[in-house]
Design an enzyme around this catalytic site. Structure first.
Site, PDB file in Angstrom:
ATOM      1  N   GLY A  75     -14.751  32.855 -87.462  1.00 25.06           N
ATOM      2  CA  GLY A  75     -16.018  32.855 -88.194  1.00 25.06           C
ATOM      3  C   GLY A  75     -16.589  34.227 -88.497  1.00 25.06           C
ATOM      4  O   GLY A  75     -16.981  34.519 -89.628  1.00 25.06           O
TER       5      GLY A  75
ATOM      6  N   LYS B 292     -15.762  39.714 -75.870  1.00 22.24           N
ATOM      7  CA  LYS B 292     -15.152  39.445 -74.562  1.00 22.24           C
ATOM      8  C   LYS B 292     -13.626  39.518 -74.574  1.00 22.24           C
ATOM      9  O   LYS B 292     -12.983  38.978 -75.457  1.00 22.24           O
ATOM     10  CB  LYS B 292     -15.587  38.064 -74.069  1.00 22.24           C
TER      11      LYS B 292
ATOM     12  N   ARG C  97     -16.229  26.551 -96.249  1.00 19.77           N
ATOM     13  CA  ARG C  97     -15.505  25.382 -95.726  1.00 19.77           C
ATOM     14  C   ARG C  97     -15.569  24.198 -96.688  1.00 19.77           C
ATOM     15  O   ARG C  97     -14.623  23.420 -96.770  1.00 19.77           O
ATOM     16  CB  ARG C  97     -16.050  25.002 -94.354  1.00 19.77           C
TER      17      ARG C  97
ATOM     18  N   GLY D 143     -10.667  29.220 -83.586  1.00 18.15           N
ATOM     19  CA  GLY D 143      -9.915  28.785 -82.399  1.00 18.15           C
ATOM     20  C   GLY D 143      -8.570  28.181 -82.754  1.00 18.15           C
ATOM     21  O   GLY D 143      -7.552  28.440 -82.108  1.00 18.15           O
TER      22      GLY D 143
END
Length: 416
Positions: A373, A217, A34, A396
């Site tokens: 990530g 999930k 990053r 996200g």
């Protein structure tokens, strides 16, 4: 105004970056992707003869000062990356003097924005169910504006270059833009690249289009999965969510991770895939472990017939071949989420098979976009970053952009 045709000579420029980098227990950076991603923007300001103010968040300190999340820990690393000394402002909202004293070529890094609850704009210490919550939220929104105004007061220009938080309407990612006119706010180079990469995937899809969604999930990925069903030719679902699907179809999954309240969601995804003619690829076998650790005993078993006391930890050999086949022929590839517990070296084979197949497809002309990530960490762990087309810094944010949602961090600069 674009960053390329702006001259920052003699001006102060505040840049929102995403320096939310992973640190080890000694506060040393374990992956500086990053920081490297932000360098073109930061160096442009300095090369023009501007003064640079860098702001970022780190972790989730929830509006409290927490030394574990202090950006002071990375000042040296940022200085080394930029090749110039970096000053540190220990309080991001009280940096007026330090900012005012900056000369052309100077760099100031502000302390973690999220040490102030105003950054996220969420009321602290009050439950959403509390009748007083709405009033507290209104009061916090007013404080958020003041906080953003303070940050804005440090500089002549605002540059948004934090794609990783562009999906959040925070003080530093969106609200601050209200205090700059259209000629004094812009996206940074990294943001421009990220937006272009998403556009490349969505507006000009070369087929076949294969998306690989992993992770534990179904619930956190359901919006994006449903959205992708209208766009892709092949959808590979892997990782922990495999076992929710296996159980939904009546399989035995031992003690594998499973969302029992999402079995109907899994069945609905399968139904939608069929209706839309999407090839939905689910694992048929897995590497099961008798404990959640790297040196657990393992066995290969069907994903829908895992013995009691065992849990699925990685994609099995047959599954890897099916995954690779759906990837190698693709011309557009999106990967978000690993195929197993890749943090444990003994359970990386599934993710590695995906990475190898993506590299092969990319070499044959496919456009491959890796985001989130864990997938980025996989690619870096395997040393394959140069074998894919584009690695997104946002998880996200990337998913919301692909879902077709407007990102507040972009809207704040460009309007609707």
């Amino acid at each position: 105004m674009t960053i390329d045709n702006c001259d920052f000579k003699g001006k102060k420029v505040i840049v929102r970056v995403d320096f939310n980098v992973p640190l080890d227990e000694n506060g040393k950076i374990t992956d500086d992707t990053r920081i490297r991603g932000a360098l073109p923007t930061l160096k442009k300001v300095l090369a023009d003869g501007g003064a640079l103010i860098i702001m970022s968040h780190m972790g989730k300190p929830k509006g409290q000062v927490n030394p574990k999340f202090s950006l002071g820990q990375i000042t040296e690393a940022v200085s080394a990356a930029l090749g110039t000394p970096v000053q540190f402002a220990p309080d991001c909202a009280k940096a007026q003097e330090a900012a005012a004293a900056l000369q052309p070529g100077d760099v100031l890094l502000l302390e973690n924005l999220r040490f102030y609850p105003e950054e996220e704009g969420k009321p602290v210490g009050i439950d959403k169910a509390d009748p007083a919550y709405d009033e507290a939220k209104k009061e916090m929104k007013a404080r958020q504006k003041e906080f953003a105004k303070t940050l804005a007061s440090y500089a002549d220009y605002y540059v948004m270059d934090a794609f990783g938080t562009a999906h959040r309407k925070h003080a530093s990612t969106a609200v601050i833009a209200d205090y700059f006119d259209v000629d004094h706010k812009m996206l940074g180079y990294l943001m421009e690249k990220e937006v272009a990469a998403v556009d490349a995937v969505l507006s000009d899809i070369k087929r076949p289009f294969t998306a690989i969604m992993g992770g534990s999930k179904v619930s956190t990925k359901i919006g994006i999965i449903e959205n992708l069903l209208g766009k892709v030719d092949n959808l590979i679902l892997c990782g922990g969510m495999t076992y929710t699907f296996a159980k939904a179809m009546g399989g035995k999954i031992g003690k594998s991770i499973c969302e029992d309240d999402k079995l109907d969601v899994a069945l609905n995804v399968m139904k939608q895939a069929k209706e839309k003619g999407v090839n939905l690829v689910l694992g048929t076998d897995c590497i099961a472990g008798d404990d959640f650790k790297n040196d657990a005993n393992t066995q290969i078993c069907p994903s829908n017939d895992i013995p009691e006391g065992w849990e699925g930890m990685d994609a099995g050999p047959a599954t890897r071949e099916v995954f690779a086949a759906a990837i190698k022929t693709a011309k557009t590839i999106l990967w978000n989420g690993p195929a197993g517990v890749f943090e444990f070296d003994n359970f990386t084979d599934g993710s590695r098979a995906i990475a190898d197949a993506i590299a092969e497809a990319t070499a044959n002309g496919a456009f491959s976009l890796i985001g989130g990530g864990d997938s980025v960490a996989c690619i870096n762990k395997f040393g394959m970053a140069d074998k894919v087309s584009y690695i997104s810094t946002g998880g996200g944010a990337l998913l919301e952009a692909i879902e077709g949602k407007a990102l507040p961090g972009i809207v704040a600069i460009k309007g609707e």
